[in-house]
Scaffold this active site. Structure first.
Site, PDB file in Angstrom:
ATOM      1  N   ASN A  57      -2.254   8.048  -2.666  1.00 40.38           N
ATOM      2  CA  ASN A  57      -1.786   6.706  -3.012  1.00 40.38           C
ATOM      3  C   ASN A  57      -1.315   6.730  -4.460  1.00 40.38           C
ATOM      4  OD1 ASN A  57      -4.241   6.470  -1.071  1.00 40.38           O
ATOM      5  ND2 ASN A  57      -3.088   4.585  -0.782  1.00 40.38           N
ATOM      6  N   HIS A 107       0.897  -1.176   0.000  1.00 37.94           N
ATOM      7  CA  HIS A 107       0.000   0.000   0.000  1.00 37.94           C
ATOM      8  C   HIS A 107       0.924   1.211   0.000  1.00 37.94           C
ATOM      9  CE1 HIS A 107      -3.658   2.248   1.687  1.00 37.94           C
ATOM     10  NE2 HIS A 107      -2.669   3.079   1.954  1.00 37.94           N
ATOM     11  N   CYS A 139      -3.600  10.760   4.574  1.00 36.90           N
ATOM     12  CA  CYS A 139      -4.150  10.404   5.877  1.00 36.90           C
ATOM     13  C   CYS A 139      -4.208  11.669   6.724  1.00 36.90           C
ATOM     14  CB  CYS A 139      -3.261   9.345   6.541  1.00 36.90           C
ATOM     15  SG  CYS A 139      -3.787   8.957   8.213  1.00 36.90           S
TER      16      CYS A 139
HETATM   17  P1  HMG Z   1     -11.516   7.527  20.908  1.00 35.35           P
HETATM   18  O1  HMG Z   1     -11.966   8.967  21.004  1.00 35.35           O
HETATM   19  O2  HMG Z   1     -10.326   7.123  21.702  1.00 35.35           O
HETATM   20  O3  HMG Z   1     -12.727   6.509  21.182  1.00 35.35           O
HETATM   21  O4  HMG Z   1     -11.259   7.207  19.391  1.00 35.35           O
HETATM   22  P2  HMG Z   1     -13.689   6.238  22.350  1.00 35.35           P
HETATM   23  O5  HMG Z   1     -13.910   4.778  22.364  1.00 35.35           O
HETATM   24  O6  HMG Z   1     -13.220   6.925  23.613  1.00 35.35           O
HETATM   25  O7  HMG Z   1     -15.044   6.964  21.857  1.00 35.35           O
HETATM   26  C1  HMG Z   1     -15.169   8.379  21.806  1.00 35.35           C
HETATM   27  C2  HMG Z   1     -16.377   8.739  20.980  1.00 35.35           C
HETATM   28  O8  HMG Z   1     -16.219   8.237  19.635  1.00 35.35           O
HETATM   29  C3  HMG Z   1     -17.682   8.128  21.481  1.00 35.35           C
HETATM   30  O9  HMG Z   1     -18.714   9.050  21.147  1.00 35.35           O
HETATM   31  C4  HMG Z   1     -17.864   6.907  20.633  1.00 35.35           C
HETATM   32  O10 HMG Z   1     -19.214   6.529  20.488  1.00 35.35           O
HETATM   33  C5  HMG Z   1     -17.320   7.386  19.304  1.00 35.35           C
HETATM   34  P3  HMG Z   1     -19.304  10.114  22.223  1.00 35.35           P
HETATM   35  O11 HMG Z   1     -19.775   9.265  23.346  1.00 35.35           O
HETATM   36  O12 HMG Z   1     -18.138  11.001  22.593  1.00 35.35           O
HETATM   37  O13 HMG Z   1     -20.358  10.816  21.452  1.00 35.35           O
HETATM   38  N1  HMG Z   1     -16.822   6.273  18.475  1.00 35.35           N
HETATM   39  C6  HMG Z   1     -17.284   5.950  17.266  1.00 35.35           C
HETATM   40  N2  HMG Z   1     -18.235   6.496  16.486  1.00 35.35           N
HETATM   41  C7  HMG Z   1     -18.473   5.902  15.304  1.00 35.35           C
HETATM   42  N3  HMG Z   1     -17.800   4.822  14.868  1.00 35.35           N
HETATM   43  C8  HMG Z   1     -16.845   4.252  15.616  1.00 35.35           C
HETATM   44  C9  HMG Z   1     -16.557   4.829  16.873  1.00 35.35           C
HETATM   45  N4  HMG Z   1     -15.684   4.509  17.836  1.00 35.35           N
HETATM   46  C10 HMG Z   1     -15.858   5.394  18.821  1.00 35.35           C
HETATM   47  N5  HMG Z   1     -16.182   3.190  15.163  1.00 35.35           N
HETATM   48  C11 HMG Z   1     -11.088   5.753  17.500  1.00 35.35           C
HETATM   49  C12 HMG Z   1     -10.758   5.945  18.975  1.00 35.35           C
HETATM   50  C13 HMG Z   1     -10.281   4.575  17.022  1.00 35.35           C
HETATM   51  C14 HMG Z   1     -12.560   5.490  17.354  1.00 35.35           C
HETATM   52  C15 HMG Z   1     -10.691   7.049  16.758  1.00 35.35           C
HETATM   53  O14 HMG Z   1      -9.372   7.353  17.048  1.00 35.35           O
HETATM   54  C16 HMG Z   1     -10.861   6.932  15.266  1.00 35.35           C
HETATM   55  O15 HMG Z   1     -11.968   6.847  14.762  1.00 35.35           O
HETATM   56  N6  HMG Z   1      -9.721   6.945  14.503  1.00 35.35           N
HETATM   57  C17 HMG Z   1      -9.761   6.751  13.096  1.00 35.35           C
HETATM   58  C18 HMG Z   1      -8.693   7.555  12.451  1.00 35.35           C
HETATM   59  C19 HMG Z   1      -8.742   7.303  10.965  1.00 35.35           C
HETATM   60  O16 HMG Z   1      -9.750   6.938  10.413  1.00 35.35           O
HETATM   61  N7  HMG Z   1      -7.578   7.521  10.291  1.00 35.35           N
HETATM   62  C20 HMG Z   1      -7.485   7.336   8.882  1.00 35.35           C
HETATM   63  C21 HMG Z   1      -7.553   5.902   8.448  1.00 35.35           C
HETATM   64  S1  HMG Z   1      -6.035   5.017   8.654  1.00 35.35           S
HETATM   65  C22 HMG Z   1      -5.168   5.336   7.192  1.00 35.35           C
HETATM   66  O17 HMG Z   1      -5.569   6.140   6.393  1.00 35.35           O
HETATM   67  C23 HMG Z   1      -3.938   4.541   6.935  1.00 35.35           C
HETATM   68  C24 HMG Z   1      -4.122   3.461   5.851  1.00 35.35           C
HETATM   69  O18 HMG Z   1      -4.546   4.030   4.618  1.00 35.35           O
HETATM   70  C25 HMG Z   1      -2.804   2.746   5.618  1.00 35.35           C
HETATM   71  C26 HMG Z   1      -1.667   3.741   5.381  1.00 35.35           C
HETATM   72  O19 HMG Z   1      -1.597   4.370   4.344  1.00 35.35           O
HETATM   73  O20 HMG Z   1      -0.881   3.881   6.319  1.00 35.35           O
HETATM   74  C27 HMG Z   1      -5.150   2.412   6.301  1.00 35.35           C
HETATM   75 MG    MG Z   2      -3.163   4.957   3.092  1.00 34.85          MG
END
Ligand code: HMG
Ligand code: MG
Length: 308
Positions: A254, A212, A245
């Protein structure tokens, strides 16, 4: 030392990540209809694996907040599998209800990036994923594990191959069907790519590891070629080179799907994807987003066709 296969593979699997990795970083709101059109056009072009959505916190990545509506709005093409990011059980439940075929758990080979991206340590992320993997297996879904920063980290700098090996081993133990080796910030070069895959040989089948590669430093195609030489034959790409990201500042898109297809065509490697159609999809989404097309091949073919 990795013993290189004598020949390049006859076919490769392309995972199209534009609808997720490509769009997640866009600041302006993109309509659900545009996302659906993008996914449907990609499937119509013969793309058999599409990373279509991301069930993460909408506070963290607002652009992906309509993932359920996107999944419900697309036309399901026979032969196309649709995956989505699921960082925890909450995301998994939403992805399952939305009808995804494959879920993606994601962590990193760098502690600093993991903290910024998913708000926990690598070890905590693995514990968190246990439930997701068990639930996905019970539901009959395949699980992909994605590891960011395998060739460098925006916060930490160099990332030792041994750290990548450790995370691959953890995701293997969890039961991942496939594992993505991601160069999130596009800093890696070909010999480094070979060193990382060589370190992973005997840890996880090379045929189930992907590449990737982001193209920030213009190395992605070269890195794909190096990975092909190692025996890797799953590659992620994004139409029009969209992507980035939110937690890897400065990282660009990408590698463009059009450019990868052109490379594969030149190597006589089958992808099952219609390059001419993908070029049109790249033009469509670039115009819809008001962005210049980051593919080299797409605009070149469009200009050539306009002259004919
Ligand atoms: P957190 O704040 O530590 O989570 O986030 P939490 O469990 O304490 O929950 C806090 C709030 O988030 C709560 O809501 C939960 O309900 C909500 P509140 O009570 O405050 O209203 N929540 C959610 N809502 C919807 N869907 C969920 C969810 N989980 C919790 N699944 C968490 C931890 C992991 C959720 C957060 O950090 C997060 O969503 N991170 C995602 C970041 C992201 O998407 N980054 C980009 C993708 S990775 C990437 O691009 C790399 C890749 O392409 C490969 C590469 O190139 O390297 C894959
Ligand atoms: Mg990526």
């Amino acid at each position: 030392m990795l013993k290189l296969p004598e020949q390049l593979p006859k076919q490769v699997k392309i995972v199209e990540v534009a609808p997720r990795d490509g769009l997640q970083n866009e600041k302006a709101v993109i309509s659900t209809q545009t996302k659906i059109a993008l996914i449907d056009q990609l499937a119509d072009a013969g793309v058999s694996h599409i990373e279509a959505a991301s069930f993460v916190s909408p506070k963290w990545v607002p652009q992906m907040a309509d993932s359920t509506a996107v999944m419900q709005g697309i036309t399901r093409f026979q032969g196309t599998r649709y995956s989505a990011l699921t960082p925890n059980l909450q995301g998994f439940e939403a992805a399952l209800a939305a009808g995804v075929d494959e879920v993606v758990i994601f962590t990193a080979a760098s502690e600093a990036f993991t903290q910024k991206n998913i708000n926990c340590s690598i070890a905590q992320s693995v514990v968190r994923f246990e439930g997701v993997v068990r639930a996905a297996q019970a539901a009959g879904l395949t699980v992909r594990g994605s590891i960011s920063c395998c060739l460098g980290c925006p916060y930490q700098g160099d990332v030792p191959a041994a750290d990548v090996v450790r995370v691959v081993s953890s995701l293997k133990d969890l039961g991942c069907d496939e594992i993505d080796i991601a160069d999130t910030i596009g800093v890696g070069t070909a010999e480094q790519v070979k060193r990382v895959y060589a370190a992973l040989d005997n840890i996880f089948p090379l045929s189930k590891l992907s590449g990737h590669f982001h193209d920030t430093y213009g190395q992605a195609l070269t890195n794909i070629y190096a990975a092909l030489q190692c025996g890797v034959h799953i590659f992620h790409s994004s139409v029009a080179g969209l992507g980035g990201c939110p937690y890897a500042l400065g990282a660009t898109g990408n590698v463009a799907t059009e450019d990868v297809l052109y490379l594969m065509q030149g190597l006589g490697i089958e992808t099952g994807i219609d390059l001419a159609k993908v070029v049109k999809v790249g033009d469509f989404i670039s115009q819809a987003l008001g962005r210049s097309n980051q593919s080299r091949v797409g605009p070149a073919l469009l200009a050539r066709n306009a002259r004919l």
